[in-house]
Design a protein around this motif. Structure first.
Motif, PDB file in Angstrom:
ATOM      1  N   VAL A   1       0.831  -1.199   0.000  1.00 45.10           N
ATOM      2  CA  VAL A   1       0.000   0.000   0.000  1.00 45.10           C
ATOM      3  C   VAL A   1       0.871   1.257   0.000  1.00 45.10           C
ATOM      4  O   VAL A   1       0.632   2.196  -0.772  1.00 45.10           O
ATOM      5  N   ARG A   2       1.864   1.276   0.840  1.00 47.27           N
ATOM      6  CA  ARG A   2       2.747   2.453   0.911  1.00 47.27           C
ATOM      7  C   ARG A   2       3.423   2.714  -0.434  1.00 47.27           C
ATOM      8  O   ARG A   2       3.541   3.863  -0.873  1.00 47.27           O
ATOM      9  N   LEU A   3       3.881   1.654  -1.098  1.00 50.47           N
ATOM     10  CA  LEU A   3       4.508   1.813  -2.410  1.00 50.47           C
ATOM     11  C   LEU A   3       3.511   2.371  -3.429  1.00 50.47           C
ATOM     12  O   LEU A   3       3.860   3.235  -4.244  1.00 50.47           O
ATOM     13  N   ALA A   4       2.274   1.876  -3.384  1.00 52.55           N
ATOM     14  CA  ALA A   4       1.273   2.270  -4.373  1.00 52.55           C
ATOM     15  C   ALA A   4       0.870   3.736  -4.255  1.00 52.55           C
ATOM     16  O   ALA A   4       0.534   4.380  -5.256  1.00 52.55           O
TER      17      ALA A   4
ATOM     18  N   ILE B   1       1.640  -8.723 -14.562  1.00 53.83           N
ATOM     19  CA  ILE B   1       0.572  -8.003 -13.854  1.00 53.83           C
ATOM     20  C   ILE B   1       0.776  -6.493 -13.926  1.00 53.83           C
ATOM     21  O   ILE B   1       0.086  -5.745 -13.244  1.00 53.83           O
ATOM     22  N   THR B   2       1.707  -6.038 -14.752  1.00 52.81           N
ATOM     23  CA  THR B   2       2.053  -4.612 -14.779  1.00 52.81           C
ATOM     24  C   THR B   2       0.916  -3.732 -15.272  1.00 52.81           C
ATOM     25  O   THR B   2       0.937  -2.523 -15.035  1.00 52.81           O
ATOM     26  N   ASP B   3      -0.085  -4.313 -15.937  1.00 52.51           N
ATOM     27  CA  ASP B   3      -1.243  -3.522 -16.367  1.00 52.51           C
ATOM     28  C   ASP B   3      -2.247  -3.324 -15.238  1.00 52.51           C
ATOM     29  O   ASP B   3      -3.172  -2.524 -15.378  1.00 52.51           O
ATOM     30  N   TYR B   4      -2.062  -4.040 -14.142  1.00 48.12           N
ATOM     31  CA  TYR B   4      -3.076  -4.064 -13.097  1.00 48.12           C
ATOM     32  C   TYR B   4      -2.633  -3.448 -11.767  1.00 48.12           C
ATOM     33  O   TYR B   4      -3.480  -3.086 -10.954  1.00 48.12           O
ATOM     34  N   VAL B   5      -1.341  -3.360 -11.548  1.00 51.57           N
ATOM     35  CA  VAL B   5      -0.821  -2.792 -10.301  1.00 51.57           C
ATOM     36  C   VAL B   5       0.290  -1.804 -10.636  1.00 51.57           C
ATOM     37  O   VAL B   5       0.894  -1.887 -11.707  1.00 51.57           O
ATOM     38  N   PRO B   6       0.580  -0.841  -9.734  1.00 54.92           N
ATOM     39  CA  PRO B   6       1.722   0.044  -9.965  1.00 54.92           C
ATOM     40  C   PRO B   6       3.006  -0.771 -10.110  1.00 54.92           C
ATOM     41  O   PRO B   6       3.147  -1.851  -9.529  1.00 54.92           O
ATOM     42  N   SER B   7       3.952  -0.246 -10.896  1.00 48.84           N
ATOM     43  CA  SER B   7       5.185  -0.988 -11.161  1.00 48.84           C
ATOM     44  C   SER B   7       5.942  -1.317  -9.878  1.00 48.84           C
ATOM     45  O   SER B   7       6.535  -2.395  -9.751  1.00 48.84           O
TER      46      SER B   7
END
Length: 218
Positions: A60-63, A182-188
């Motif tokens: 969460v913190r990264l996102a 999964i790079t289309d679905y979550v932040p890198s």
């Protein structure tokens, strides 16, 4: 007084639809901040194997690290025992009485909301910010919101939202298990964290289990 959106969930993992929903609520409701609250032990998710709170909190913190009006809130992961939204709101209201809270949820949660733990406490302490990802359910959802207002004296607002096709935490976990990107679905940064820590590489905990109650806003 600040208007605070509360975005709760297991965040297993957090994904782009969570972030887009928070952005939509921030703009539409004129919020000052959105607080992301990873859940502790959800009484409706006790049958699943879920990464510990530190791992989910890291993601969460990264996102949210590059969005100045998104903040991390650890109120639920610090609490021992089951996580109940009513208790969370009571604690936050006592701690920050100057704030106005908007509890953000999807349509599934809105339909199930009367069965949550002490829903009348929740509606007394916040405004429900309800997001619909399925335009075909708009009329049905509007009727449900009216029911919540009539029976639980809820303050509720329906937040316009553009659907993000088929993004869910369970789908992302399955893609990881299958070795799919999964790079289309979550932040890198989240994708890199999942790969580096080899998360979700075992047989999916979702297999063989029925649909869970929509408490966790996955």
């Amino acid at each position: 007084m600040a208007k605070i959106g509360l975005m709760g969930g297991t965040f297993n993992p957090i994904h782009n639809a969570h972030l887009a929903l928070a952005e939509a609520a921030y703009s539409y409701c004129g919020l000052d901040q959105v607080w992301f609250m990873p859940s502790g032990i959800s009484y409706l998710k006790s049958g699943l194997s879920i990464p510990d709170s530190e791992v989910r909190s890291d993601m969460v913190r990264l996102a949210i690290e590059n969005v100045p009006y998104f903040s991390f809130c650890d109120v639920e992961i610090r609490r021992e025992g089951n996580t109940y939204t009513a208790d969370t709101l009571e604690e936050l209201t006592n701690r920050c009485p100057e704030h106005e809270f908007f509890f953000l949820m999807g349509a599934d949660s809105a339909f199930y909301f009367p069965h949550w733990y002490q829903p009348e406490r929740i509606t007394r302490l916040c405004t429900l910010g309800i997001v619909n990802r399925n335009p075909r359910e708009q009329e049905k959802l509007e009727a449900q919101i009216q029911l919540l207002k009539n029976k639980l004296h809820a303050k509720a607002v329906l937040i316009p939202f553009q659907d993000l096709s088929d993004i869910s935490s369970s789908r992302i976990r399955e893609l990881v298990r299958l070795g799919e990107p999964i790079t289309d679905y979550v932040p890198s940064s989240v994708a890199e964290y999942i790969q580096r820590n080899r998360l979700y590489t075992e047989i999916s905990e979702d297999q063989g289990k029925g649909r869970q109650c929509p408490k966790d806003r996955e």
